[in-house]
Design an enzyme around this catalytic site. Structure first.
Site, mmCIF file in Angstrom:
data_model
loop_
_atom_site.group_PDB
_atom_site.id
_atom_site.type_symbol
_atom_site.label_atom_id
_atom_site.label_comp_id
_atom_site.label_asym_id
_atom_site.label_seq_id
_atom_site.Cartn_x
_atom_site.Cartn_y
_atom_site.Cartn_z
ATOM 1 N N LYS A 38 -4.323 -0.125 13.729
ATOM 2 C CA LYS A 38 -4.789 0.867 13.259
ATOM 3 C C LYS A 38 -6.847 0.586 13.251
ATOM 4 C CE LYS A 38 -6.274 2.819 8.969
ATOM 5 N NZ LYS A 38 -6.050 2.690 7.440
ATOM 6 N N GLU A 60 3.708 9.580 -0.666
ATOM 7 C CA GLU A 60 2.474 9.180 -1.016
ATOM 8 C C GLU A 60 1.604 10.042 -1.693
ATOM 9 O OE1 GLU A 60 -0.283 7.994 2.041
ATOM 10 O OE2 GLU A 60 -2.207 8.394 0.689
ATOM 11 N N GLU A 88 -10.674 4.326 8.365
ATOM 12 C CA GLU A 88 -10.554 3.866 7.747
ATOM 13 C C GLU A 88 -11.172 2.504 6.923
ATOM 14 O OE1 GLU A 88 -7.235 4.527 5.633
ATOM 15 O OE2 GLU A 88 -7.800 7.161 5.068
ATOM 16 N N ASP A 145 -3.139 14.552 6.528
ATOM 17 C CA ASP A 145 -2.143 12.851 5.643
ATOM 18 C C ASP A 145 -1.255 13.302 5.854
ATOM 19 O OD1 ASP A 145 -2.053 10.003 5.668
ATOM 20 O OD2 ASP A 145 -3.377 10.334 4.364
ATOM 21 N N GLU A 184 1.174 -1.335 0.013
ATOM 22 C CA GLU A 184 -0.326 -0.132 -0.078
ATOM 23 C C GLU A 184 0.894 1.528 -0.258
ATOM 24 O OE1 GLU A 184 -3.295 -0.296 1.935
ATOM 25 O OE2 GLU A 184 -4.056 1.847 2.332
ATOM 26 N N ARG A 185 0.743 2.333 -1.079
ATOM 27 C CA ARG A 185 1.458 3.305 -0.621
ATOM 28 C C ARG A 185 3.252 3.069 -0.750
ATOM 29 N NH1 ARG A 185 -2.862 5.548 -2.280
ATOM 30 N NH2 ARG A 185 -4.462 5.474 -0.699
ATOM 31 N N ASN A 236 -3.438 -1.900 7.585
ATOM 32 C CA ASN A 236 -4.626 -2.322 7.009
ATOM 33 C C ASN A 236 -5.190 -3.748 6.917
ATOM 34 O OD1 ASN A 236 -6.499 0.200 6.612
ATOM 35 N ND2 ASN A 236 -4.949 0.358 4.667
ATOM 36 N N ARG A 254 -12.505 17.582 9.152
ATOM 37 C CA ARG A 254 -11.446 16.164 10.133
ATOM 38 C C ARG A 254 -9.949 16.307 10.330
ATOM 39 N NH1 ARG A 254 -8.943 12.641 5.146
ATOM 40 N NH2 ARG A 254 -7.149 11.111 6.090
ATOM 41 N N TRP A 303 -13.956 13.102 2.193
ATOM 42 C CA TRP A 303 -13.090 12.960 3.113
ATOM 43 C C TRP A 303 -12.100 13.821 4.039
ATOM 44 C CZ3 TRP A 303 -11.287 7.790 3.226
ATOM 45 C CH2 TRP A 303 -11.085 6.798 1.777
HETATM 46 C C1 GCU Z 1 -3.467 6.789 4.231
HETATM 47 C C2 GCU Z 1 -2.992 6.442 2.885
HETATM 48 C C3 GCU Z 1 -4.011 4.868 3.713
HETATM 49 C C4 GCU Z 1 -3.702 4.608 4.592
HETATM 50 C C5 GCU Z 1 -3.612 5.929 5.582
HETATM 51 C C6 GCU Z 1 -3.133 5.110 7.081
HETATM 52 O O1 GCU Z 1 -4.699 7.688 4.335
HETATM 53 O O2 GCU Z 1 -3.407 7.366 1.361
HETATM 54 O O3 GCU Z 1 -3.536 4.448 2.256
HETATM 55 O O4 GCU Z 1 -4.288 3.198 4.851
HETATM 56 O O5 GCU Z 1 -3.161 6.449 5.514
HETATM 57 O O6 GCU Z 1 -2.158 5.549 7.344
HETATM 58 O O7 GCU Z 1 -3.770 4.423 7.358
#
Ligand code: GCU
Length: 672
Positions: free
Chosen positions: A276, A387, A280, A359, A154-155, A196, A330, A535
């Site tokens: 986390k 990112e 999200e 972010d 991710e990223r 995630n 936010r 968002w």
């Molecule tokens: C950002 C990012 C996500 C990541 C999130 C996080 O939103 O785009 O990909 O999961 O940060 O830090 O949990």
């Protein structure tokens, strides 16, 4: 477990530990012998590192003596000494009468001191008469990898994962290469999987994967690194088959205790978990009407018997916002959710807080939670995965940004009130704290996609070990170790790195506003990309003005800071230019402290930023022939892209605002 050979990293796998032969080194004599009295796996790594460096840099084999040196002996003495005034992870590197002494109260300190010694050698700095004492600034110096078990990241902007592939844990040459690199810059903790936690990643704490995780943790352990995992709060249901994950439910609590007992007894070196939750789409205590303290403490109790730590993220906000709603903000959410819980978290919980309230944008104010929770452990999270800062296609050396964040005064105390003080534990005398970075590595040949992005990896480690180091110093070290000592090369790359973040900020979204990128990909430009989305990321531009009113008359976010920061941000004229649009909605004709109008500032900085991208490419081109052709060419390709893309940013942003306002550029440059 996949034990594969990684063919594609040959020659580059050692990054800044790629040694060059020096035939005329004046410090050859020390590398005749290493003296060490004790046996310890981490000290053995130190010995082997000194041997590798000596062989590759000096062409000389070091003889190992398992004893203290006698009077008059010449060589290196790894002196483990608990009476030393230095801590277990600090070191004292000094030369005395022909003996180079690396002293520490702990094996890890010896390892860091050995790498410091090697670094001196790489930089051709004299060892004779040397006297360096370094104590790590932060107890935890961590990397968070957002790697998924299918091998994607991710990223991730530098290939696939080297920890996972096809739902399996990978153990290969890279595992050790990685551990060496991380240890050489002082990293002592690593989370290998994405925050995630989905699919099979939930099972990383189950028996299926324990043997593999154990092997990896052992490879890390001999380099002084503790392995951590990201954890799925819903695991009692997804893995344990329970009907709830309610943190106050006794069966859930017992389930976690049983699971943790297995994990920690089977993997002795295991560090703990990163979580986390309620963010999200991730499950968390809110689902059950419980607080974050109740959620975190349940896990903390389960890992406490084994010295485990729970790192709980504060990135919690409503991602289902209505763009028409001007009141919900936010930026407020981290503070609103966590500040009232001060003092409620157990001692082995650390709150991990992103550097800013949004972010990882190119410019954000420092997160107001820093200094707001005197009775809670806090840790700083930055992102070296670029990112929002060019995705490792643009060069953007981020250490100067991190320095600014660390130096920020929160006014939580009369002294020791900076972010650096708080996360190091100096402010409130705590031990569970530190710094972490979302990592920028992958299985690309050079680890980081863009060769110059490795400066961020190196830089983060060095900075978290010693927050007093300057961004220039760190960059210089990295260049010398990576590219050698050619004065022209060092000067040019240093200049490129130091101008790169300011240049990127200039052609990006202006004055702290952020988010002018394409949704999902986060690569721009797209001025309205996030304007009508859910968002919570808006610029609120119309034909008269732009910016988000976060003053007391607006969302009130500015008031989350302590005095005098709150009044500085709240007051339009005192608010620093760089963050003007983050805190205030102003007309395009509003005059900044610089004397320019907001609109003219936008035009000027965008033209400047695009020109600076071009300048960085020319500077790079001046190095052809002076650095390896492979590195030169693949970096040039990235610069070509950056120059084109910076122009795209410049023209789209300028045209957007010209079309909104109809106001001409004072200098009459071409706007579309
Ligand atoms: C950002 C990012 C996500 C990541 C999130 C996080 O939103 O785009 O990909 O999961 O940060 O830090 O949990």
């Amino acid at each position: 477990m996949k034990m594969e050979k990684t063919e594609n990293c040959k020659g580059f796998e050692n990054a800044w530990l790629s040694y060059r032969l020096q035939t005329d080194c004046k410090d050859m004599q020390y590398f005749a012998a290493v003296y060490v009295e004790c046996t310890d796996p981490v000290i053995d790594s130190a010995v082997s590192e000194l041997q590798i460096a000596s062989e590759q840099i000096l062409g000389r084999r070091v003889v190992l003596h398992r004893k203290a040196p006698v009077l008059g002996a010449v060589g290196i003495w790894l002196k483990l000494d608990i009476t030393e005034t230095i801590s277990k992870e600090g070191y004292h590197l000094y030369e005395k009468e022909g003996l180079l002494v690396i002293a520490s109260a702990g094996a890890q300190g010896i390892l860091y001191g050995s790498f410091a010694c090697i670094r001196q050698l790489q930089m051709t700095a004299p060892l004779q008469g040397i006297d360096i004492k370094e104590e790590p600034s932060n107890p935890l110096r961590m990397l968070n990898h957002w790697d998924n078990m299918d091998g994607s990241i991710e990223r991730g902007y530098s290939g696939n994962s080297f920890f996972f592939c096809d739902e399996e844990v990978l153990i290969n040459e890279r595992t050790k290469c990685y551990a060496r690199l991380a240890a050489s810059i002082g990293i002592n903790a690593v989370v290998i999987n994405n925050v995630n936690v989905r699919g099979n990643a939930t099972r990383l704490i189950a028996e299926d994967y324990t043997p593999q995780i154990k092997v990896m943790s052992e490879i890390f352990a001999v380099y002084g690194i503790r392995l951590f995992l990201s954890l799925n709060f819903a695991a009692p249901m997804e893995l344990g088959g329970l009907e709830t994950a309610d943190p106050l439910d006794e069966t859930v609590r017992q389930w976690w205790k049983d699971r943790m007992k297995k994990v920690f007894t089977q993997i002795p070196n295991f560090g703990g978990f990163l979580v986390k939750a309620d963010s999200e789409g991730r499950e968390g205590p809110f689902t059950y009407g419980r607080s974050h303290a109740e959620g975190a403490n349940m896990l903390a109790e389960a890992v406490a018997p084994y010295g485990g730590v729970i790192i709980w993220r504060c990135f919690v906000y409503n991602c289902q916002q209505d763009w028409r709603d001007y009141k919900t903000d936010r930026a407020r959410s981290g503070y609103d959710n966590f500040a009232p819980l001060d003092g409620k978290f157990l001692d082995n919980v650390i709150l991990q807080i992103k550097n800013g309230p949004m972010d990882f944008q190119v410019r954000e104010p420092v997160h107001p939670l820093f200094g707001a929770m005197p009775k809670t452990n806090q840790m700083l999270e930055v992102q070296i995965a670029q990112e929002y800062t060019g995705q490792q296609r643009h060069v953007c050396y981020l250490i100067p940004m991190f320095k600014e964040i660390l130096a920020f005064h929160t006014y939580c105390k009369e002294q020791n009130d900076t972010v650096a003080d708080i996360v190091s534990g100096r402010t409130w005398g705590n031990q569970n704290c530190g710094m972490t970075a979302v990592a920028n590595t992958g299985n690309d040949v050079n680890w980081t996609g863009h060769d110059l992005a490795a400066a961020n990896l190196y830089g983060f480690g060095r900075l978290s070990f010693n927050t007093n180091c300057s961004a220039e110093e760190i960059a210089r070290e990295w260049i010398l170790c990576t590219f050698g000592e050619d004065a022209e090369v060092v000067k040019t790359i240093l200049e490129i790195l130091m101008m790169s973040w300011p240049a990127y900020e200039k052609y990006n979204a202006p004055l702290g506003i952020g988010w002018m990128v394409n949704p999902n990909y986060h690569y721009g430009p797209s001025v309205d990309g996030y304007e009508y989305d859910r968002w919570g990321t808006y610029h609120r531009a119309d034909h008269q003005g732009i910016g988000v009113d976060r003053s007391s008359a607006g969302t009130g976010y500015a008031m989350q800071y302590r005095k005098p920061n709150a009044s500085m941000y709240n007051n339009l004229d005192c608010c620093p230019d760089a963050l003007k649009l983050f805190f205030h909605h102003v007309p395009y004709t509003y005059k900044l402290q610089s004397g320019k109008t907001v609109l003219q500032h936008i035009y000027d900085t965008h033209f400047e930023g695009a020109a600076e991208a071009g300048k960085m490419r020319s500077m790079w081109q001046s190095l052809q022939g002076k650095i390896s052709e492979d590195i030169y060419q693949r970096t040039l390709e990235r610069f070509d892209h950056q120059v084109w893309h910076a122009r795209e940013w410049c023209d789209q942003i300028n045209s957007y605002f010209y079309r909104k306002t109809g106001i001409e550029d004072e200098q009459g440059r071409k706007i579309y």
